[in-house]
Design a protein around this motif. Structure first.
Motif, short mmCIF file in Angstrom:
data_model
loop_
_atom_site.label_atom_id
_atom_site.label_comp_id
_atom_site.label_asym_id
_atom_site.label_seq_id
_atom_site.Cartn_x
_atom_site.Cartn_y
_atom_site.Cartn_z
N ILE A 184 0.84 -1.20 0.00
CA ILE A 184 0.00 0.00 0.00
C ILE A 184 0.87 1.25 0.00
O ILE A 184 0.55 2.24 -0.67
CB ILE A 184 -0.97 -0.02 1.20
N ALA B 164 1.97 1.83 -3.44
CA ALA B 164 0.87 2.43 -4.21
C ALA B 164 0.76 3.92 -3.91
O ALA B 164 0.58 4.75 -4.81
CB ALA B 164 -0.44 1.73 -3.88
N HIS B 165 0.90 4.27 -2.64
CA HIS B 165 0.72 5.66 -2.21
C HIS B 165 1.84 6.56 -2.70
O HIS B 165 1.73 7.79 -2.66
CB HIS B 165 0.61 5.71 -0.69
N TRP C 67 -6.74 8.01 -4.58
CA TRP C 67 -6.95 6.61 -4.23
C TRP C 67 -7.31 6.43 -2.76
O TRP C 67 -6.82 7.12 -1.88
CB TRP C 67 -5.69 5.81 -4.55
N ARG C 68 -8.19 5.48 -2.52
CA ARG C 68 -8.53 5.03 -1.16
C ARG C 68 -8.57 3.50 -1.18
O ARG C 68 -9.05 2.90 -2.15
CB ARG C 68 -9.88 5.58 -0.69
N PHE C 69 -8.05 2.86 -0.14
CA PHE C 69 -7.98 1.40 -0.07
C PHE C 69 -8.80 0.89 1.10
O PHE C 69 -8.65 1.37 2.23
CB PHE C 69 -6.51 0.95 0.08
N ARG D 64 -9.45 -2.54 3.08
CA ARG D 64 -9.07 -3.93 3.30
C ARG D 64 -10.29 -4.72 3.77
O ARG D 64 -10.93 -4.36 4.76
CB ARG D 64 -7.95 -4.01 4.34
N LEU E 139 -8.56 -6.21 -1.38
CA LEU E 139 -8.65 -4.76 -1.23
C LEU E 139 -9.64 -4.22 -2.25
O LEU E 139 -9.64 -4.64 -3.41
CB LEU E 139 -7.30 -4.08 -1.47
N VAL F 52 -10.39 -0.77 -4.13
CA VAL F 52 -9.76 0.53 -4.40
C VAL F 52 -10.83 1.47 -4.94
O VAL F 52 -11.60 1.10 -5.84
CB VAL F 52 -8.62 0.40 -5.43
N ILE G 96 -2.19 1.52 -8.47
CA ILE G 96 -2.40 0.08 -8.54
C ILE G 96 -1.23 -0.61 -9.22
O ILE G 96 -0.78 -1.68 -8.78
CB ILE G 96 -3.73 -0.22 -9.26
N MET H 231 1.62 -1.02 -6.83
CA MET H 231 1.38 -2.13 -5.92
C MET H 231 1.64 -3.46 -6.62
O MET H 231 2.24 -4.37 -6.05
CB MET H 231 -0.06 -2.08 -5.40
N TRP I 195 -6.48 -7.99 -10.62
CA TRP I 195 -7.40 -6.84 -10.64
C TRP I 195 -8.73 -7.33 -11.19
O TRP I 195 -8.84 -7.72 -12.35
CB TRP I 195 -6.80 -5.75 -11.50
#
Length: 214
Positions: A41, A44-45, A56-58, A60, A107, A109, A137, A140, A153
């Motif tokens: 993560i 990704a960030h 983006w927001r993840f 879990r 996850l 997204v 993504i 990641m 994905w």
């Protein structure tokens, strides 16, 4: 001598991760190592984003019933997609399209709400928030592949249904369900190539000079 260049071994590792990354559907239930998901993560960030909006927001997914509900929704969409494919529906139904119930981590997204306030780089192309999240993504994906972890994905879902399942705020938009976990082996080539669904285009078919097609 380029002082900004990585070492030859480092360069080779970057290209190897790009070349051997796969959209995976087959997983082992083995848990990830402690801290591994957080590293992915974080990778990704670190992605670039238009206007540094970081859209983006993840989420879990650790609730077993919620994971099962997401998988059931994806299965409903899989059947609808098969109907829409008409002549290729039977061929499509033979493909494995997700590993939601078998992977170690799931996850969801999403793009954040209130995205309309971000104008920098989006005035004429508001979809650049989606492009930015896609870069996250991919980051990641490559980090996971480098650590020997498979990732897939999944995009077979209705955004509004998934948004409600995950209690996402009004105005946000889910864009991906990511499955991560160990695998017995990575596919030697993209699964859709192996299954003869399609093949990778030649560079001459996608790269032009000065005008489209030249």
């Amino acid at each position: 001598m380029n002082p900004n260049k990585f070492s030859d071994a480092e360069i080779a590792s970057v290209y190897k991760a790009i070349r051997e990354r796969r959209d995976m559907r087959h997983f082992l239930p083995t848990p990830l190592e402690a801290g591994q998901l957080e590293r992915f993560i974080q990778a990704a960030h670190m992605a670039p984003s238009v206007g540094l909006m970081q859209p983006w927001r993840f989420i879990r997914i650790t609730d077993t019933e919620l994971r099962r509900a997401i998988q059931q929704h994806v299965e409903t969409e899989r059947l609808a997609t098969a109907d829409a494919l008409e002549q290729r529906s039977h061929e499509f139904m033979r493909l494995k399209v997700e590993g939601i119930l078998s992977c170690a981590e799931v996850l969801v997204v999403g793009l954040t709400d209130h995205r309309e306030k971000y104008i920098f780089g989006r005035r004429t192309m508001p979809e650049m928030d989606l492009a930015s999240a896609s870069c996250a993504i991919q980051n990641m994906w490559l980090a996971a592949r480098a650590e020997g972890i498979a990732m897939g994905w999944v995009s077979l879902f209705d955004p509004e249904t998934l948004r409600q399942l995950c209690k996402m705020p009004e105005g946000s938009q889910p864009i991906a369900i990511l499955c991560l976990g160990h695998t017995a082996e990575f596919y030697p080539a993209p699964m859709l190539e192996i299954e003869a669904w399609d093949k990778r285009k030649a560079l001459a078919d996608i790269c032009f000079e000065n005008s489209w097609g030249d």
